[in-house]
Design a protein around this motif. Structure first.
Motif, PDB file in Angstrom:
ATOM      1  N   ASN A   1     -11.725   6.067   0.107  1.00  0.00           N
ATOM      2  CA  ASN A   1     -10.623   5.104   0.138  1.00  0.00           C
ATOM      3  C   ASN A   1      -9.522   5.568   1.090  1.00  0.00           C
ATOM      4  OD1 ASN A   1     -11.799   5.781  -2.618  1.00  0.00           O
ATOM      5  ND2 ASN A   1     -11.194   3.659  -2.926  1.00  0.00           N
TER       6      ASN A   1
ATOM      7  N   MET B   1       0.820  -1.200   0.000  1.00  0.00           N
ATOM      8  CA  MET B   1       0.000   0.000   0.000  1.00  0.00           C
ATOM      9  C   MET B   1       0.860   1.258   0.000  1.00  0.00           C
ATOM     10  SD  MET B   1      -3.441  -0.315   0.280  1.00  0.00           S
ATOM     11  CE  MET B   1      -4.661  -1.605   0.537  1.00  0.00           C
TER      12      MET B   1
ATOM     13  N   PRO C   1     -18.730  -2.115   3.185  1.00  0.00           N
ATOM     14  CA  PRO C   1     -18.397  -0.756   2.747  1.00  0.00           C
ATOM     15  C   PRO C   1     -19.652  -0.032   2.263  1.00  0.00           C
ATOM     16  CG  PRO C   1     -17.716  -2.366   1.107  1.00  0.00           C
ATOM     17  CD  PRO C   1     -18.205  -3.152   2.278  1.00  0.00           C
TER      18      PRO C   1
ATOM     19  N   ASP D   1     -14.300  -1.834  -7.032  1.00  0.00           N
ATOM     20  CA  ASP D   1     -13.241  -1.725  -6.033  1.00  0.00           C
ATOM     21  C   ASP D   1     -12.993  -3.062  -5.351  1.00  0.00           C
ATOM     22  OD1 ASP D   1     -11.446   0.257  -4.690  1.00  0.00           O
ATOM     23  OD2 ASP D   1     -12.459  -0.495  -2.910  1.00  0.00           O
ATOM     24  N   THR D   2     -14.064  -3.805  -5.058  1.00  0.00           N
ATOM     25  CA  THR D   2     -13.896  -5.133  -4.464  1.00  0.00           C
ATOM     26  C   THR D   2     -13.120  -6.036  -5.403  1.00  0.00           C
ATOM     27  OG1 THR D   2     -15.958  -4.973  -3.198  1.00  0.00           O
ATOM     28  CG2 THR D   2     -15.119  -7.179  -3.642  1.00  0.00           C
TER      29      THR D   2
ATOM     30  N   THR E   1      -9.273  -3.670  -6.255  1.00  0.00           N
ATOM     31  CA  THR E   1      -8.429  -3.175  -5.171  1.00  0.00           C
ATOM     32  C   THR E   1      -8.285  -4.172  -4.028  1.00  0.00           C
ATOM     33  OG1 THR E   1      -9.247  -0.968  -5.727  1.00  0.00           O
ATOM     34  CG2 THR E   1      -8.026  -1.185  -3.679  1.00  0.00           C
ATOM     35  N   VAL E   2      -9.301  -4.992  -3.812  1.00  0.00           N
ATOM     36  CA  VAL E   2      -9.234  -5.991  -2.742  1.00  0.00           C
ATOM     37  C   VAL E   2      -8.998  -7.378  -3.329  1.00  0.00           C
ATOM     38  CG1 VAL E   2     -10.436  -7.039  -0.791  1.00  0.00           C
ATOM     39  CG2 VAL E   2     -10.690  -4.597  -1.237  1.00  0.00           C
TER      40      VAL E   2
ATOM     41  N   TRP F   1     -11.258  -3.704   6.697  1.00  0.00           N
ATOM     42  CA  TRP F   1     -12.018  -4.622   5.850  1.00  0.00           C
ATOM     43  C   TRP F   1     -11.452  -6.045   5.995  1.00  0.00           C
ATOM     44  CZ3 TRP F   1     -13.815  -2.934   0.333  1.00  0.00           C
ATOM     45  CH2 TRP F   1     -14.311  -4.013  -0.376  1.00  0.00           C
TER      46      TRP F   1
ATOM     47  N   TYR G   1      -9.225  -0.138   4.395  1.00  0.00           N
ATOM     48  CA  TYR G   1      -8.969  -1.427   3.738  1.00  0.00           C
ATOM     49  C   TYR G   1      -8.425  -2.452   4.745  1.00  0.00           C
ATOM     50  CZ  TYR G   1      -9.669   0.548  -0.928  1.00  0.00           C
ATOM     51  OH  TYR G   1     -10.211   1.127  -2.052  1.00  0.00           O
TER      52      TYR G   1
ATOM     53  N   ALA H   1      -6.318   3.299  -6.178  1.00  0.00           N
ATOM     54  CA  ALA H   1      -7.573   2.951  -5.496  1.00  0.00           C
ATOM     55  C   ALA H   1      -8.400   4.220  -5.316  1.00  0.00           C
ATOM     56  CB  ALA H   1      -7.289   2.309  -4.148  1.00  0.00           C
TER      57      ALA H   1
ATOM     58  N   MET I   1     -15.491   2.422  -2.390  1.00  0.00           N
ATOM     59  CA  MET I   1     -15.263   1.124  -1.769  1.00  0.00           C
ATOM     60  C   MET I   1     -16.513   0.249  -1.788  1.00  0.00           C
ATOM     61  SD  MET I   1     -12.839   2.202   1.478  1.00  0.00           S
ATOM     62  CE  MET I   1     -12.458   0.509   1.932  1.00  0.00           C
TER      63      MET I   1
END
Length: 632
Positions: free
Chosen positions: A69, A25, A89, A237-238, A241-242, A77, A74, A228, A232
């Protein structure tokens, strides 16, 4: 396609062990990019999970995420998923009514808030009767005087988690082993175009399976550097980014705030970029504004190369090979024009660029490909955990969304509805067996979209099956299909086509204030406000031209005869569109019923009174006389 049954947590711990110096990150704070390695990120997530468990959080309980974000959001999460709980989110601009609906679905053990504004929202929810056991905030600015019950700072909670890890040998290993592939990775919601949003729980297996499907389908590579900035609470984004970032060990860069995304994107220069058409349109508008304010020589050089590059790209889309002259101009244009523009807007390193969510305008699509950004289109939805179809580099067409991704089966119902089956398909709407039964049958997801496959296997999506309607003469059409093509115009931000059971089609338009305002200033058209600009006859002619271009592609019985430019945008706070800007058609048609009747009665103007919701939550009424215009 079967993928290895693992969890996001197992990938997180694997990267921490095998990539001691790898950057997980980067977050920009006060102008400085702060880096966190995979071991540091894993430690942060684990300490937060240890603290949550001490607070009594576990399986079946939710952590509601409030804010934009942020790195710690995160980490929170992943921390709650480590405990087999729900990460929920929400959109930063979600109203209290929306959040109240979400809080009634599962017990909210913790609200993780970005800043003071989001803490206030959580406290107001709690005061209204919603169960929120604990509130944890990231940004401490403005929080000094708060004395609410069970209100904690992130730093305080993390200290408690680290102390517990130090005092209990083996705790980290136990926490890392808790989550199973079938446990929840995220609790998202449908767009809610026809009612309250439905809860959608995606498992680790869903999200990871969808990530591998996209990898094998060429959507992205194993080594990406991304920005990002997507909300969220949005599936994009899921998925990226995740899901993909944690699975494959990408570096995620978090901008300082939404207002600095373009500047921060230039500094990052991501290798993968996915966004909705409106974001690509907005960036194009910024490029055009920058060029319009440059010197005459620079404008001349820009238009010389861009016009020829766009013409060459249109020929390529029609299957015509590039000539020697095209290739030479491409090389010269790259160094003189295209490369500096891409560098200025953070597009220089992009290997994979995608647009999704709705149709992208032809001019926008051709522009980016002419610029050297090999933009492609894809198709996906929350219930699929990511993407289900995407264009290959050699398969690019303006009207398709590409071929089904590996592991994704596709077929059609008798009515033409798109049906999907694969590892990413969800298992049902949370607490809503009726809606689940309507959407799932033998593992096949009824997407709600109608479409067809072309001879080369590419999918064409026409629109929502629920929106297939007929005119009084029996002509079948999908309003959304026409609306998306109207929005190809830079002057049109939103559109609502009306004609079900009527003799002809009409449309209510919302202008794009930034693009239209810039055009008005360039062309010496005076205006004082959005409402004033929307009624200018010069603007009306631009809107009429956009409608004529769309009419030229429609059957005679489905052309738009009359239109009105509304005095305000469709607003999610007013319930007219969703947070992802999908039209809530029933709400719009009820709210603007007098306008619709005027459009179909032959009237030349209509008086409107519209309720608006301001940022403070207060409401007001806006009155205006709108001009109704007819196309010959």
């Amino acid at each position: 396609m079967q993928t290895e049954q693992r969890t996001l947590i197992s990938y997180l711990t694997e990267h921490a062990a095998t990539r001691p110096n790898g950057i997980a990150m980067r977050e920009k704070e006060r102008g400085i990019w702060k880096e966190m390695t995979w071991p540091q990120y894993c430690d942060e997530v684990t300490a937060f999970a240890a603290a949550l468990e001490a607070l009594g959080v576990g399986a079946g309980q939710a952590l509601m995420i409030l804010g934009d974000n942020r790195l710690r959001l995160y980490a929170g999460w992943l921390g709650v998923t480590m405990l087999r709980g729900y990460a929920m989110p929400t959109y930063p601009g979600a109203t209290l009514d929306e959040l109240r609906h979400f809080s009634g679905e599962v017990p909210i053990a913790v609200a993780l808030a970005e800043d003071q504004e989001q803490v206030d929202k959580a406290l107001e929810l709690r005061a209204g009767g919603a169960r929120i056991d604990h509130i944890i905030y990231d940004d401490p600015r403005g929080m000094a005087g708060y004395e609410a019950e069970n209100l904690h700072s992130w730093d305080e909670v993390l200290r408690q988690g680290r102390a517990r890890l130090a005092a209990e040998p083996g705790l980290a290993a136990r926490l890392h082993a808790l989550a199973q592939p079938g446990d929840p990775a995220v609790f998202l919601h449908s767009s809610g175009t026809t009612g309250n949003p439905k809860g959608i729980v995606l498992s680790h297996a869903n999200v990871i399976g969808a990530a591998f499907s996209s990898l094998h389908g060429g959507v992205f590579g194993k080594d990406e550097d991304i920005l990002a900035y997507l909300p969220m609470a949005w599936l994009g984004d899921t998925a990226v980014t995740v899901g993909a970032a944690v699975t494959f060990g990408w570096s995620v860069n978090i901008p300082e705030k939404q207002e600095t995304v373009i500047r921060d994107m230039r500094e990052v220069s991501p290798t993968f970029y996915f966004s909705a058409p409106r974001v690509w349109d907005n960036m194009l508008t910024q490029i055009q504004i920058s060029m319009a304010s440059s010197t005459r020589l620079k404008r001349a050089v820009y238009h010389f190369f861009m016009n020829r590059a766009e013409a060459a790209e249109r020929r390529a889309l029609q299957g015509q090979p590039a000539g020697a002259g095209d290739r030479l101009l491409r090389v010269l244009g790259e160094w003189l024009v295209f490369r500096p523009i891409k560098d200025q807007f953070g597009l220089l390193r992009i290997r994979n660029a995608f647009s999704g969510g709705e149709a992208l305008g032809e001019d926008t699509f051709v522009f980016y490909r002419a610029l050297g950004v090999r933009l492609r289109q894809l198709y996906g939805q929350t219930e699929v955990s990511g993407f289900s179809a995407a264009q290959r580099p050699e398969q690019v067409k303006l009207h398709t969304v590409g071929s089904p991704l590996p592991g994704m089966e596709l077929r059609f119902s008798e009515a033409g509805e798109i049906l999907l089956r694969g590892e990413g398909i969800f298992h049902g709407y949370h607490g809503n067996p009726g809606a689940t039964a309507e959407s799932l049958s033998d593992g096949w997801l009824q997407t709600g979209d109608v479409g067809y496959l072309e001879d080369d296997g590419q999918l064409v999506v026409l629109g929502r099956i629920s929106e297939v309607v007929h005119t009084a003469a029996g002509e079948r059409y999908v309003p959304n299909y026409i609306e998306n093509r109207l929005k190809f115009s830079p002057f049109i931000k939103d559109a609502a086509v009306v004609g079900a059971g009527r003799d002809w089609l009409t449309v209510m338009l919302c202008i794009d204030f930034d693009a239209t305002g810039h055009w008005a200033e360039t062309n010496a058209v005076p205006y004082s406000s959005y409402a004033d600009l929307s009624q200018r006859p010069e603007v009306a002619e631009q809107l009429a031209d956009a409608i004529r271009r769309v009419n030229a592609t429609l059957p005679q019985g489905l052309t738009i005869r009359r239109f009105v430019s509304l005095h305000k945008e469709f607003d999610p706070d007013d319930g007219e569109i969703t947070r992802t800007r999908k039209l809530r058609r029933k709400v719009v048609e009820a709210r603007y019923a007098p306008v619709i009747e005027a459009l179909h009665s032959g009237a030349t103007e209509v008086h409107v009174e519209a309720q608006v919701t301001y940022e403070t939550g207060a409401t007001g009424v806006v009155e205006r006389m709108l001009q109704i215009r007819e196309l010959e």
